[in-house]
Design a protein around this motif. Structure first.
Motif, PDB file in Angstrom:
ATOM      1  N   UNK A  56      25.898 -41.541 -39.904  1.00 23.20           N
ATOM      2  CA  UNK A  56      25.936 -42.172 -38.579  1.00 23.20           C
ATOM      3  C   UNK A  56      27.363 -42.222 -38.047  1.00 23.20           C
ATOM      4  N   UNK A  57      28.322 -42.499 -38.924  1.00 24.55           N
ATOM      5  CA  UNK A  57      29.722 -42.508 -38.499  1.00 24.55           C
ATOM      6  C   UNK A  57      30.154 -41.129 -38.030  1.00 24.55           C
ATOM      7  N   UNK A  58      29.683 -40.089 -38.722  1.00 23.50           N
ATOM      8  CA  UNK A  58      30.028 -38.720 -38.325  1.00 23.50           C
ATOM      9  C   UNK A  58      29.502 -38.403 -36.934  1.00 23.50           C
ATOM     10  N   UNK A  59      28.245 -38.809 -36.663  1.00 22.46           N
ATOM     11  CA  UNK A  59      27.681 -38.561 -35.324  1.00 22.46           C
ATOM     12  C   UNK A  59      28.484 -39.293 -34.255  1.00 22.46           C
ATOM     13  N   UNK A  60      28.866 -40.513 -34.537  1.00 22.53           N
ATOM     14  CA  UNK A  60      29.617 -41.316 -33.557  1.00 22.53           C
ATOM     15  C   UNK A  60      31.008 -40.743 -33.310  1.00 22.53           C
ATOM     16  N   UNK A  61      31.609 -40.177 -34.350  1.00 24.64           N
ATOM     17  CA  UNK A  61      32.956 -39.606 -34.226  1.00 24.64           C
ATOM     18  C   UNK A  61      32.939 -38.136 -33.832  1.00 24.64           C
ATOM     19  N   UNK A  62      31.739 -37.554 -33.749  1.00 23.94           N
ATOM     20  CA  UNK A  62      31.596 -36.136 -33.389  1.00 23.94           C
ATOM     21  C   UNK A  62      32.296 -35.228 -34.404  1.00 23.94           C
ATOM     22  N   UNK A  63      32.100 -35.546 -35.678  1.00 17.44           N
ATOM     23  CA  UNK A  63      32.611 -34.707 -36.761  1.00 17.44           C
ATOM     24  C   UNK A  63      31.482 -34.518 -37.773  1.00 17.44           C
ATOM     25  N   UNK A  64      31.737 -33.731 -38.795  1.00 18.36           N
ATOM     26  CA  UNK A  64      30.726 -33.494 -39.821  1.00 18.36           C
ATOM     27  C   UNK A  64      30.761 -34.612 -40.861  1.00 18.36           C
ATOM     28  N   UNK A  65      29.619 -34.854 -41.573  1.00 16.61           N
ATOM     29  CA  UNK A  65      29.622 -35.849 -42.649  1.00 16.61           C
ATOM     30  C   UNK A  65      30.656 -35.549 -43.729  1.00 16.61           C
ATOM     31  N   UNK A  66      30.884 -34.257 -44.012  1.00 12.14           N
ATOM     32  CA  UNK A  66      31.887 -33.918 -45.026  1.00 12.14           C
ATOM     33  C   UNK A  66      33.284 -34.319 -44.581  1.00 12.14           C
ATOM     34  N   UNK A  67      33.569 -34.245 -43.261  1.00  9.48           N
ATOM     35  CA  UNK A  67      34.875 -34.669 -42.755  1.00  9.48           C
ATOM     36  C   UNK A  67      35.058 -36.168 -42.949  1.00  9.48           C
ATOM     37  N   UNK A  68      33.982 -36.932 -42.739  1.00 10.91           N
ATOM     38  CA  UNK A  68      34.054 -38.379 -42.970  1.00 10.91           C
ATOM     39  C   UNK A  68      34.295 -38.660 -44.443  1.00 10.91           C
ATOM     40  N   UNK A  69      33.580 -37.932 -45.326  1.00 11.52           N
ATOM     41  CA  UNK A  69      33.754 -38.127 -46.768  1.00 11.52           C
ATOM     42  C   UNK A  69      35.177 -37.800 -47.208  1.00 11.52           C
ATOM     43  N   UNK A  70      35.724 -36.721 -46.668  1.00 13.70           N
ATOM     44  CA  UNK A  70      37.099 -36.340 -47.009  1.00 13.70           C
ATOM     45  C   UNK A  70      38.095 -37.399 -46.548  1.00 13.70           C
ATOM     46  N   UNK A  71      37.871 -37.943 -45.361  1.00 15.19           N
ATOM     47  CA  UNK A  71      38.771 -38.981 -44.849  1.00 15.19           C
ATOM     48  C   UNK A  71      38.704 -40.225 -45.716  1.00 15.19           C
ATOM     49  N   UNK A  72      37.502 -40.610 -46.125  1.00 14.27           N
ATOM     50  CA  UNK A  72      37.361 -41.780 -46.990  1.00 14.27           C
ATOM     51  C   UNK A  72      38.043 -41.553 -48.341  1.00 14.27           C
ATOM     52  N   UNK A  73      37.932 -40.328 -48.861  1.00 16.19           N
ATOM     53  CA  UNK A  73      38.580 -40.027 -50.141  1.00 16.19           C
ATOM     54  C   UNK A  73      40.087 -40.174 -50.036  1.00 16.19           C
ATOM     55  N   UNK A  74      40.676 -39.696 -48.941  1.00 16.73           N
ATOM     56  CA  UNK A  74      42.117 -39.815 -48.745  1.00 16.73           C
ATOM     57  C   UNK A  74      42.525 -41.281 -48.633  1.00 16.73           C
ATOM     58  N   UNK A  75      41.741 -42.070 -47.890  1.00 14.68           N
ATOM     59  CA  UNK A  75      42.090 -43.473 -47.687  1.00 14.68           C
ATOM     60  C   UNK A  75      41.932 -44.264 -48.984  1.00 14.68           C
ATOM     61  N   UNK A  76      40.901 -43.920 -49.779  1.00 16.89           N
ATOM     62  CA  UNK A  76      40.736 -44.570 -51.086  1.00 16.89           C
ATOM     63  C   UNK A  76      41.971 -44.357 -51.954  1.00 16.89           C
TER      64      UNK A  76
END
Length: 317
Positions: free
Chosen positions: A25-45
């Motif tokens: 859902x976050x990916x749809x709202x940000x207009x990016x792919x789910x993998x891009x969201x996962x990658x961003x979360x990994x970096x922030x973690x």
């Protein structure tokens, strides 16, 4: 951690994930792919040293650290959205912004009172800052970033500037009322016997109007015997009013000073010395809503009726 080492876009991703409790859902709202969201979360973690969210069924559950961050991220994102959107929602009635307008002392005498009246009505809580020509030149003009607009005679086009015609001005040669040449036709012989006050407005040099006046004199095959050089139109008027020297002044200045200075125009033969006066601004502020509103009130204060529709803004590439 050092915030300069943190990609702030990652915080926007986390804010969206926490709001949606779902990477998809976050990916749809940000207009990016789910993998891009996962990658961003990994970096922030890795940067924050915390899992932030963990999978729970079909959704994501925030960690205590993420729950601690959530209200602060929400407030920060809302404030950023407000600041960005505020540029287009400029309210002249409530703004406390300061606007800088560059004016020669001639325009301070003739134009500033009208601009100030309109400014007070249109932007009652804002500040109008008047900049002298010397200061304007010293800070790099419109490109220097300190000045929102300037009122000046038409000049050679400069890159990245825009302008709007305001009104036509005439230059007149003036003397004190009881001057020996007052009321007489000015022949070339009489002109040659006169001495003049010269005006250097811009850091000890002649400005745009000075160059235009010199061009008019050259076209009329006239020269000036300069007796006094002053840095302002007001100083020139006072010198001419108290001596036998002649001062070239804008007609509006002569009219404005008529109650306090005994100046009269000389009867110089030939075509008048005419100037087109413009409001000039830089590309830097061209699309800014506040600067646009400020320019519009200056134009409304100084342009003759319907003048803006006859001659619109000029863009200078």
């Amino acid at each position: 951690m050092n915030i300069s080492a943190l990609d702030l876009n990652l915080l926007l991703v986390l804010h969206t994930v926490l709001a949606e409790r779902s990477a998809a859902a976050a990916a749809r709202r940000l207009h990016v792919t789910p993998s891009a969201v996962s990658n961003s979360l990994a970096k922030l973690r890795a940067q924050l040293g915390d899992p932030l969210v963990v999978r729970s069924g079909r959704g994501l559950t925030p960690t205590p650290r993420a729950l601690e961050l959530e209200p602060h991220l929400r407030a920060a994102i809302r404030e950023l959205e407000r600041v960005v959107a505020g540029a287009e929602r400029f309210d002249p009635r409530t703004t406390t912004r300061s606007f800088a307008l560059a004016l020669s002392d001639a325009h301070q005498i003739t134009d500033l009172p009208r601009v100030a009246r309109v400014f007070a009505r249109a932007m009652p809580r804002a500040q109008l800052r008047v900049i002298s020509v010397d200061h304007f030149e010293a800070v790099g003009g419109l490109a220097g970033g300190e000045v929102d607009a300037a009122i000046a005679p038409v000049s050679e086009p400069r890159p990245g500037q825009h302008s709007q015609h305001l009104y036509e001005e005439a230059g007149v040669m003036t003397v004190r009322r009881d001057h020996p040449a007052a009321g007489k036709p000015i022949t070339r012989e009489l002109w040659a016997a006169l001495r003049f006050v010269d005006i250097h407005l811009a850091l000890g040099r002649g400005g745009i109007g000075h160059r235009a006046a010199r061009a008019w004199l050259a076209a009329e095959r006239l020269s000036l015997d300069i007796a006094v050089v002053v840095p302002s139109f007001l100083a020139a008027a006072v010198v001419a009013a108290n001596s036998d020297y002649v001062a070239g002044l804008p007609r509006r200045v002569v009219e404005a000073l008529a109650p306090v200075t005994p100046l009269v125009p000389l009867a110089v033969q030939g075509p008048p010395m005419a100037f087109s006066i413009e409001l000039v601004w830089h590309e830097r502020t061209h699309r800014d809503a506040g600067a646009r509103a400020f320019r519009e009130l200056v134009i409304a204060a100084l342009s003759p009726p319907r003048a803006a529709s006859k001659r619109g803004p000029r863009a200078r590439a």
